[in-house]
Design a protein around this motif. Structure first.
Motif, PDB file in Angstrom:
ATOM      1  N   PRO A  68     -21.303  -6.641  -6.184  1.00  0.00           N
ATOM      2  CA  PRO A  68     -20.558  -5.515  -6.780  1.00  0.00           C
ATOM      3  C   PRO A  68     -20.406  -4.354  -5.811  1.00  0.00           C
ATOM      4  N   GLN A  69     -21.408  -4.113  -4.954  1.00  0.00           N
ATOM      5  CA  GLN A  69     -21.330  -3.003  -4.007  1.00  0.00           C
ATOM      6  C   GLN A  69     -20.173  -3.195  -3.028  1.00  0.00           C
ATOM      7  N   VAL A  70     -19.989  -4.430  -2.557  1.00  0.00           N
ATOM      8  CA  VAL A  70     -18.883  -4.721  -1.636  1.00  0.00           C
ATOM      9  C   VAL A  70     -17.547  -4.509  -2.333  1.00  0.00           C
ATOM     10  N   LEU A  71     -17.453  -4.981  -3.566  1.00  0.00           N
ATOM     11  CA  LEU A  71     -16.196  -4.827  -4.305  1.00  0.00           C
ATOM     12  C   LEU A  71     -15.882  -3.358  -4.584  1.00  0.00           C
ATOM     13  N   GLU A  72     -16.910  -2.573  -4.891  1.00  0.00           N
ATOM     14  CA  GLU A  72     -16.695  -1.140  -5.105  1.00  0.00           C
ATOM     15  C   GLU A  72     -16.211  -0.482  -3.815  1.00  0.00           C
ATOM     16  N   SER A  73     -16.740  -0.932  -2.701  1.00  0.00           N
ATOM     17  CA  SER A  73     -16.313  -0.402  -1.415  1.00  0.00           C
ATOM     18  C   SER A  73     -14.851  -0.731  -1.156  1.00  0.00           C
ATOM     19  N   GLU A  84      -6.557  -2.254 -11.644  1.00  0.00           N
ATOM     20  CA  GLU A  84      -6.639  -3.036 -10.404  1.00  0.00           C
ATOM     21  C   GLU A  84      -8.101  -3.332 -10.052  1.00  0.00           C
ATOM     22  N   ARG A  85      -8.972  -2.363 -10.289  1.00  0.00           N
ATOM     23  CA  ARG A  85     -10.402  -2.572 -10.018  1.00  0.00           C
ATOM     24  C   ARG A  85     -10.946  -3.691 -10.905  1.00  0.00           C
ATOM     25  N   PRO A  97     -16.184  -5.002 -13.915  1.00  0.00           N
ATOM     26  CA  PRO A  97     -17.242  -4.168 -13.338  1.00  0.00           C
ATOM     27  C   PRO A  97     -17.951  -3.342 -14.392  1.00  0.00           C
ATOM     28  N   ALA A  98     -19.172  -2.958 -14.078  1.00  0.00           N
ATOM     29  CA  ALA A  98     -19.899  -2.059 -14.970  1.00  0.00           C
ATOM     30  C   ALA A  98     -19.232  -0.691 -14.967  1.00  0.00           C
ATOM     31  N   ASP A  99     -19.085  -0.118 -16.134  1.00  0.00           N
ATOM     32  CA  ASP A  99     -18.503   1.216 -16.215  1.00  0.00           C
ATOM     33  C   ASP A  99     -19.488   2.257 -15.710  1.00  0.00           C
ATOM     34  N   PRO A 100     -18.974   3.368 -15.168  1.00  0.00           N
ATOM     35  CA  PRO A 100     -19.892   4.428 -14.748  1.00  0.00           C
ATOM     36  C   PRO A 100     -20.671   4.992 -15.928  1.00  0.00           C
ATOM     37  N   TYR A 101     -21.900   5.419 -15.658  1.00  0.00           N
ATOM     38  CA  TYR A 101     -22.596   6.204 -16.662  1.00  0.00           C
ATOM     39  C   TYR A 101     -21.834   7.517 -16.847  1.00  0.00           C
ATOM     40  N   PRO A 102     -21.878   8.090 -18.045  1.00  0.00           N
ATOM     41  CA  PRO A 102     -21.307   9.437 -18.188  1.00  0.00           C
ATOM     42  C   PRO A 102     -22.017  10.395 -17.233  1.00  0.00           C
TER      43      PRO A 102
END
Length: 281
Positions: A68-73, A84-85, A97-102
């Motif tokens: 996931p870190q590579v994909l976020e990059s 698209e993400r 992907p996991a949604d951001p925490y608030p």
């Protein structure tokens, strides 16, 4: 969709997004002649912080596991929107992907009370590195006034734009690089958030060092080393850092500083003695 077809779709998606990126938008030189549109694979892999051979295999649809870190990059470099993400993650990992925490901006009275009962300097920060809670020992050791200013309450902004940081920290560059690596490591979930983009853009414009170091993609998962700084009243302080996650607010971290050697312990007592009297009175 079978695995072979999925990897082919991923390869095509990556290729089209790479070809849409202009060198100018990525801050790259355009002096050399280009035969194809967009960025070269070497340039894209450098911006995303990965090896060019590994990225080439990914874009060729080879069977490799992507974190996931590579994909976020990649999502950050391609400046993908939310849809698209999601599409990138589904093609690469068959999951959204996991949604951001608030982004928490305040703490509860109970959590502030916990900070107040800690005799050593302590604070709570969110993923934007805003200090959203702190005790008076923190102020006495790190600020030199009765409260943190608005500018001081964002650690990243203060580190790179406050001249006092360069004089007070014994090794400013080491601390600044470490702070930046920690921020990047904890921001994977937030790379598409407006506040993240705004903060990075602001610091790229305000700080030459930030502008130089940000593309290097240094990552540091935790800071457990010593922090050395000069205090105007007591001189050199050598502090040990301990970091804890706030369980009921997982996007928050509590950081506590303790003396790393006996002389610093005596100096901390001198600085915080009135506060200790209040706690025990």
């Amino acid at each position: 969709m079978n695995d072979t077809k999925r990897r082919q779709e991923l390869a095509q998606f990556l290729r089209t997004r790479r070809e849409r990126l202009s060198p100018e938008a990525a801050g790259l030189s355009t002096s050399s002649r280009r035969r194809t549109p967009g960025l070269r694979r070497e340039e894209l892999s450098q911006l995303a912080g990965m090896g060019v051979t590994w990225y080439t295999r990914l874009e060729q649809g080879q069977d490799i596991l992507v974190s996931p870190q590579v994909l976020e990059s990649l999502a950050r470099v391609f400046d993908l929107n939310a849809a698209e993400r999601d599409h990138l993650f589904i093609l690469a990992r068959e999951q959204v992907p996991a949604d951001p925490y608030p982004l928490t901006s305040t703490i509860s009275p109970q959590l502030q009370s916990t900070l107040d009962t800690i005799g050593n300097p302590a604070y709570i920060t969110n993923p934007r590195w805003d200090i959203i809670g702190y005790n008076q020992a923190m102020v006495r050791v790190f600020s030199g006034s009765d409260a943190f200013s608005t500018h001081e309450r964002n650690i990243l902004r203060s580190m790179f734009t406050n001249p006092l940081q360069r004089t007070r920290l014994r090794d400013w560059e080491k601390e600044a690089r470490g702070t930046l690596a920690l921020f990047r490591a904890g921001s994977d979930r937030y790379v598409q958030e407006p506040w993240f983009k705004d903060l990075v853009a602001e610091l790229q414009q305000a700080s030459p060092e930030f502008r130089e170091w940000w593309p290097q993609h240094d990552i540091q998962s935790a800071y457990t080393g010593r922090k050395e700084l000069y205090h105007p009243l007591v001189g050199l302080l050598i502090l040990q850092t301990s970091t804890f996650q706030v369980i009921d607010a997982p996007d928050l971290r509590m950081v506590i500083f303790t003396a790393a050697e006996a002389e610093t312990a005596r100096k901390l007592i001198r600085l915080t003695e009135p506060l200790q009297a209040q706690l025990t009175g």
